[in-house]
Design an enzyme around this catalytic site. Structure first.
Site, PDB file in Angstrom:
ATOM      1  N   LYS A 172      52.358 -68.613  47.735  1.00 34.22           N
ATOM      2  CA  LYS A 172      53.025 -69.801  47.181  1.00 34.22           C
ATOM      3  C   LYS A 172      51.993 -70.880  46.960  1.00 34.22           C
ATOM      4  CE  LYS A 172      57.426 -70.935  46.477  1.00 34.22           C
ATOM      5  NZ  LYS A 172      58.551 -70.008  46.288  1.00 34.22           N
ATOM      6  N   GLY A 218      69.590 -77.340  39.440  1.00 31.35           N
ATOM      7  CA  GLY A 218      68.389 -77.036  38.652  1.00 31.35           C
ATOM      8  C   GLY A 218      68.624 -75.721  37.932  1.00 31.35           C
ATOM      9  N   ASN A 219      67.548 -75.027  37.588  1.00 31.16           N
ATOM     10  CA  ASN A 219      67.690 -73.788  36.818  1.00 31.16           C
ATOM     11  C   ASN A 219      68.605 -72.772  37.513  1.00 31.16           C
ATOM     12  OD1 ASN A 219      67.068 -71.885  34.693  1.00 31.16           O
ATOM     13  ND2 ASN A 219      65.794 -70.850  36.204  1.00 31.16           N
ATOM     14  N   ALA A 220      68.344 -72.485  38.793  1.00 31.36           N
ATOM     15  CA  ALA A 220      69.123 -71.444  39.485  1.00 31.36           C
ATOM     16  C   ALA A 220      70.603 -71.841  39.585  1.00 31.36           C
ATOM     17  CB  ALA A 220      68.543 -71.175  40.865  1.00 31.36           C
ATOM     18  N   GLY A 221      70.872 -73.083  39.957  1.00 34.99           N
ATOM     19  CA  GLY A 221      72.255 -73.547  40.107  1.00 34.99           C
ATOM     20  C   GLY A 221      73.018 -73.484  38.789  1.00 34.99           C
ATOM     21  N   GLY A 228      72.818 -78.418  44.280  1.00 36.85           N
ATOM     22  CA  GLY A 228      71.530 -78.307  43.567  1.00 36.85           C
ATOM     23  C   GLY A 228      71.802 -77.728  42.192  1.00 36.85           C
TER      24      GLY A 228
HETATM   25  N1  GLU Z   1      59.745 -69.201  42.729  1.00 36.34           N
HETATM   26  C1  GLU Z   1      60.580 -68.035  42.737  1.00 36.34           C
HETATM   27  C2  GLU Z   1      60.917 -67.633  44.170  1.00 36.34           C
HETATM   28  O1  GLU Z   1      60.810 -68.421  45.083  1.00 36.34           O
HETATM   29  C3  GLU Z   1      59.992 -66.891  41.915  1.00 36.34           C
HETATM   30  C4  GLU Z   1      58.674 -66.393  42.391  1.00 36.34           C
HETATM   31  C5  GLU Z   1      58.039 -65.398  41.433  1.00 36.34           C
HETATM   32  O2  GLU Z   1      58.658 -64.999  40.467  1.00 36.34           O
HETATM   33  O3  GLU Z   1      56.902 -65.059  41.703  1.00 36.34           O
HETATM   34  O4  GLU Z   1      61.375 -66.554  44.424  1.00 36.34           O
END
Ligand code: GLU
Length: 415
Positions: free
Chosen positions: A105, A218-221, A216
């Protein structure tokens, strides 16, 4: 929120899983810390001619099953420990869905809402100049996370390719389609999450067309709201929130109208006719499914007792603290833990890497079908571990993920 150190939480989760798996001391210690960490300072030219220094990190948690993989977030409250935790969770996440990848990350401490488009581009490029040597399709593959998106990836990929003097799209995932992105990546996290809810509804006898709330937006929500109809055949979206406020409508919102409003005004707060509720209240509503899709530690021992949802599907990373996990388990709330529920994103990221590597792209239906297969299988392997070990779902998911990574470390002769 500040009172929890997310990395300590992540380490505690590893320790609990390791105990159930009877792992030896060396393996536990290896899996409790990142294998590699980078921290850097980024000087960036601002629009007014001044130079601002930003602090940034990339953490590569584990390489046993493959190259490090995970997003980069831009957030003002970022700390190295939060990124360590997120990198740890990515490691178990890729293992739970059985991808040939490790976990990592990255993060930049900044407030993207206060930066212009050009400043964001300068910052994204500066980040890549600092870490270019340590990333690559066979080393570490970043993707978007909180407040980063396909445009960020496009700038980053361009900077990387300029540095290495070759076409290398597989170094980032969730890129725009025109430059090596895949179909089906933008809604993949939500699609994976709603797919696990579908499986949970079958086992638990919960109504898949019931009431749901999304914390939330954002994109996921947003994508989860839009996908309920397609994957579950319906459902009533009664509440949503974003960083500026939370709104409620017992008769249900139209997901499409809400998303349009959010995209045009920047917030759901001002949605016409909605009842305002607090950030605390949205988590405590009487719903069938609650989607925490914001940041870490939203559900803690302070509010876990008040959660009334039958299923909590964690689209965010780390939204529930270990104390809250125990309370929810005792209350009979079925938590679909982040490392399973939000694994759809990285799963389609992996599909993107595969397509980039042979420069031949799949159609959307194939991406959806393979994502569904991966997440359905992962859900049931976690369910099986939960029954076998008689533990709460997060610990069961950790047991599945940690066991796979520990086995890879052993096979390589590391421990
Ligand atoms: N940021 C997303 C996660 O936390 C995707 C990570 C990725 O695709 O590498 O799962």
């Amino acid at each position: 929120m500040e009172s929890y150190n997310s990395f300590h939480v992540a380490q505690k989760q590893v320790a609990e899983a390791a105990k159930l798996l009877n792992l030896d001391r060396a393996t536990v210690e290896l899996l409790s810390y990142p294998q590699r960490e980078f921290s850097c300072t980024l000087p960036v030219k601002m629009d007014d001619g001044s130079v601002k220094i930003f602090h940034a990190y990339r953490i590569q948690y584990n390489f046993a099953r493959g190259p490090a993989k995970g997003g980069i977030r831009f957030h003002p409250d970022e700390t190295v420990d939060i990124i360590r935790a997120l990198a740890s969770w990515m490691t178990w996440k890729t293992a739970v869905v059985d991808l040939p990848l490790g976990g990592g990350k990255g993060g930049v401490v900044c407030d993207p809402k206060k930066l212009s488009e050009r400043e964001l581009e300068n910052l994204s490029r500066a980040y890549i100049r600092a870490v270019a040597e340590y990333i690559g399709p066979e080393k570490d593959i970043p993707a978007p996370d909180v407040y980063t998106n396909p445009q960020t990836m496009a700038w980053m990929m361009d900077e990387y390719e300029t540095i290495v003097h070759r076409h290398q799209p597989g170094v980032f995932t969730d890129k725009p389609l025109q430059i090596g992105g895949t179909e089906g990546r933008r809604d993949a996290t939500a699609r994976g999450g709603v797919t696990t809810v579908r499986e949970a509804c079958k086992i638990l006898d919960v109504n898949p067309h019931g009431r749901y709330a999304i914390q939330g937006f954002g994109n996921a929500g947003q994508r989860a709201a839009l996908l309920h109809e397609e994957i579950l055949g319906g459902g009533k979206l009664v509440a949503v929130s974003d960083s500026r406020g939370a709104i409620y409508n017992p008769d249900g919102f139209n997901p499409k109208d809400l998303v349009t409003h959010k995209l045009t005004t920047g917030t759901v707060r001002s949605f016409p006719g909605a009842q305002q509720i607090s950030h605390e209240e949205i988590l405590e509503l009487d719903v069938d499914v609650l989607y925490p899709a914001a940041l870490e530690n939203a559900i803690s021992e302070l509010n876990a007792e008040k959660i009334k949802a039958k299923i909590v599907c964690e689209l965010a990373n780390g939204p529930t603290t270990p104390e809250a996990d125990l309370i929810l388990f005792r209350k009979g709330v079925h938590v679909i833990p982040d490392i399973l529920a939000s694994a759809g994103g990285v799963t389609v990221s992996y599909f993107e890497m595969v397509q980039d590597s042979y420069s031949y792209f799949w159609d959307e239906d194939l991406v959806h079908k393979r994502l569904d297969q991966k997440l359905t299988k992962a859900y049931h392997s976690v369910q099986q571990a939960m029954v076998q070990k008689r533990v709460h779902p997060r610990l069961a998911a950790m047991v599945v993920g940690v066991a796979r990574v520990a086995e890879a470390c052993k096979l390589r002769g590391w421990v």
